[in-house]
Write a protein that holds these residues in place. Structure first.
Motif, mmCIF file in Angstrom:
data_model
loop_
_atom_site.group_PDB
_atom_site.id
_atom_site.type_symbol
_atom_site.label_atom_id
_atom_site.label_comp_id
_atom_site.label_asym_id
_atom_site.label_seq_id
_atom_site.Cartn_x
_atom_site.Cartn_y
_atom_site.Cartn_z
ATOM 1 N N ILE A 125 -7.159 -2.304 0.030
ATOM 2 C CA ILE A 125 -5.999 -3.185 0.141
ATOM 3 C C ILE A 125 -5.496 -3.434 -1.270
ATOM 4 C CG2 ILE A 125 -5.135 -5.377 1.011
ATOM 5 C CD1 ILE A 125 -6.283 -3.589 3.184
ATOM 6 N N LYS A 140 -11.600 -3.582 -1.077
ATOM 7 C CA LYS A 140 -11.944 -2.610 -0.049
ATOM 8 C C LYS A 140 -12.502 -3.337 1.163
ATOM 9 C CE LYS A 140 -13.879 2.029 0.368
ATOM 10 N NZ LYS A 140 -14.585 3.105 -0.344
ATOM 11 N N GLN A 184 0.640 4.171 -3.122
ATOM 12 C CA GLN A 184 -0.282 5.293 -3.020
ATOM 13 C C GLN A 184 0.321 6.599 -3.532
ATOM 14 O OE1 GLN A 184 -1.598 5.064 1.104
ATOM 15 N NE2 GLN A 184 -3.665 4.647 0.365
ATOM 16 N N ARG A 215 -13.388 -2.731 5.350
ATOM 17 C CA ARG A 215 -13.565 -1.788 6.464
ATOM 18 C C ARG A 215 -13.272 -0.347 6.042
ATOM 19 N NH1 ARG A 215 -13.181 -3.669 11.984
ATOM 20 N NH2 ARG A 215 -13.465 -5.914 12.110
ATOM 21 N N GLY A 216 -13.628 -0.008 4.809
ATOM 22 C CA GLY A 216 -13.428 1.342 4.305
ATOM 23 C C GLY A 216 -12.026 1.630 3.818
ATOM 24 N N LYS A 217 -11.131 0.640 3.872
ATOM 25 C CA LYS A 217 -9.752 0.830 3.424
ATOM 26 C C LYS A 217 -9.483 -0.031 2.193
ATOM 27 C CE LYS A 217 -7.927 1.813 8.052
ATOM 28 N NZ LYS A 217 -6.946 1.421 9.091
ATOM 29 N N PRO A 272 -3.334 -4.007 10.703
ATOM 30 C CA PRO A 272 -2.504 -3.513 9.608
ATOM 31 C C PRO A 272 -1.995 -4.686 8.777
ATOM 32 C CG PRO A 272 -1.861 -2.516 11.699
ATOM 33 C CD PRO A 272 -2.816 -3.614 12.023
ATOM 34 N N LYS A 299 0.822 -1.204 0.000
ATOM 35 C CA LYS A 299 0.000 0.000 0.000
ATOM 36 C C LYS A 299 0.852 1.247 0.000
ATOM 37 C CE LYS A 299 -3.793 2.213 2.474
ATOM 38 N NZ LYS A 299 -4.744 2.090 3.562
#
Length: 411
Positions: free
Chosen positions: A63, A57, A8, A59-61, A90, A4
């Motif tokens: 991957i 996606k 990004q 839990r709103g994150k 994490p 990640k």
């Protein structure tokens, strides 16, 4: 660098420019506005992210799992990190020791002990079953060192309601052994903290014991069950009362072991030596069971007891127990429904009755296959046949009380 973090910043590129980033040591070039690929198949769990990677996606994150060009590698990465992502942890790199890897290392070590004769196959199977349960519940891809007390509390709360406190305690202690072994063998850098809830306390056990009936049969109950029992179960019942045999002991008993008056088979669970004098009633019941025995499958021809399918009464792999099935049928026939009245309670009855009358505790432990860890046990080199016979006779006297002794079978 984690996937990640590596992606990004680099993919926030200026319009019209090619963006290059390093993912697990591989340079990936992603042109801007490249058409997103279709999923390799409808069940593929990832979606093509605009950054040029397959992603998920949770839990709103988001991957990030790998470049579009290699959907298989991306899927493999997702399967490795799925459990920790879903749990809200994490996502770690690939260098950490995963729970499934740890369990396999542990089982490899215990398998070596079996081959060296330092552990019984049954004990190994208990470890294997515990590891399988834990990996199935927590997920095999979770980093072993990331487990927290909350994870173990969650697992204990999910234990089946049918598990007794003893079963729960055995499972908990077995799983703790796995992590303690890993720390001692330097597979993890620090001890795992299990928390206060991942234990069966003395208070819990005392309360449970106080609220439950004793694992003990009356003579009348056993007489009724003996009358209602099938032919093989009659012999097993007498083996339990005569020699303190349990379900698995009966299931693994071989014909060569019952050729005379003496039963000399080490306890399968612990390999402790033990010996019992067989009552005439027990020998006759075994003879009748052998006459009525179904045709065994070739691998089980040496066994005294086999099911209608020709296999052992207890499956060593699945632990499916046909002894219990026959026992429940006999209990239903006589209307015995109370708790703690399983077949294994016959072993408790043997211990209780023999201690009441014989009081030769070393000989009783020897018949039961219990290790004598007392100081006198350390120095004691043998127990005579007469002492063993006296213990077995004491329980026979109790069993035949009210009958003409030897009426079932002549001495």
């Amino acid at each position: 660098m984690g996937i990640k973090n590596a992606c990004q910043g680099s993919f926030a590129a200026i319009a019209g420019r090619l963006t290059t980033t390093s993912i697990k040591g591989t340079d990936v070039t992603v042109p801007k506005r490249t058409k997103k690929p279709d999923k390799p198949h409808p069940a593929y769990p990832l979606y093509p992210h605009g950054s040029g990677q397959w992603a998920k996606k949770v839990r709103g994150k988001v991957i990030y799992c790998g470049p579009w060009a290699d959907p298989d590698a991306a899927l493999n990465h997702w399967l490795r990190v799925k459990d920790e992502a879903i749990a809200g942890r994490p996502v770690s790199d690939d260098s950490c020791l995963r729970l499934k890897q740890l369990c396999n290392l542990f089982l490899d070590s215990k398998d070596a002990r079996v081959k060296l004769g330092k552990m019984t196959p049954r004990s190994f199977k208990d470890y294997e079953n515990a590891c399988t349960y834990m990996v199935g519940f927590l997920g095999g891809a979770i980093p072993a060192e990331s487990l927290k007390p909350a994870d173990f509390t969650r697992m204990r709360l999910a234990f089946p309601e049918t598990w007794s406190l003893r079963t729960q305690r055995n499972m908990i202690n077995t799983l703790k052994t796995v992590f303690n072994w890993a720390y001692k063998e330097d597979y993890i850098d620090r001890p795992v903290k299990f928390g206060e809830n991942f234990a069966v306390t003395l208070k819990e056990e005392s309360t449970s014991t106080a609220d439950s009936p004793a694992k003990l049969f009356t003579r009348a109950e056993l007489k009724a069950l003996h009358t209602a029992a099938s032919t093989p179960l009659k012999a097993m019942l007498l083996l339990g009362l005569n020699a303190a045999y349990g379900n698995i002991d009966c299931s693994r008993l071989c014909q060569k072991d019952v050729q005379g008056e003496w039963l000399r088979v080490p306890r399968g669970k612990t390999t402790e030596p033990r010996r019992a004098w067989l009552w005439p009633e027990t020998r006759e019941a075994i003879r009748l069971a052998m006459e009525a025995r179904p045709t065994p499958k070739p691998d089980h021809a040496e066994l005294v007891f086999v099911t209608e399918a020709g296999v052992p009464f207890v499956d060593r792999d699945t632990k499916r127990c046909n002894v219990g099935k026959h026992w429940r049928r006999a209990k239903k026939t006589v209307g015995l429904e109370r708790e703690n009245s399983g077949f294994y309670a016959i072993r408790h009855t043997f211990a209780t009755q023999s201690e009441e009358v014989s009081k030769d505790f070393p000989a009783i432990r020897f018949v039961m296959g219990h290790r004598d860890s007392t100081m006198s046990g350390t120095y004691r080199e043998s127990i005579s046949d007469q002492r063993v016979r006296d213990v077995c006779e004491s329980v026979r006297d109790w069993w035949l009380a009210g009958d003409a002794k030897g009426s079932e079978v002549a001495e």
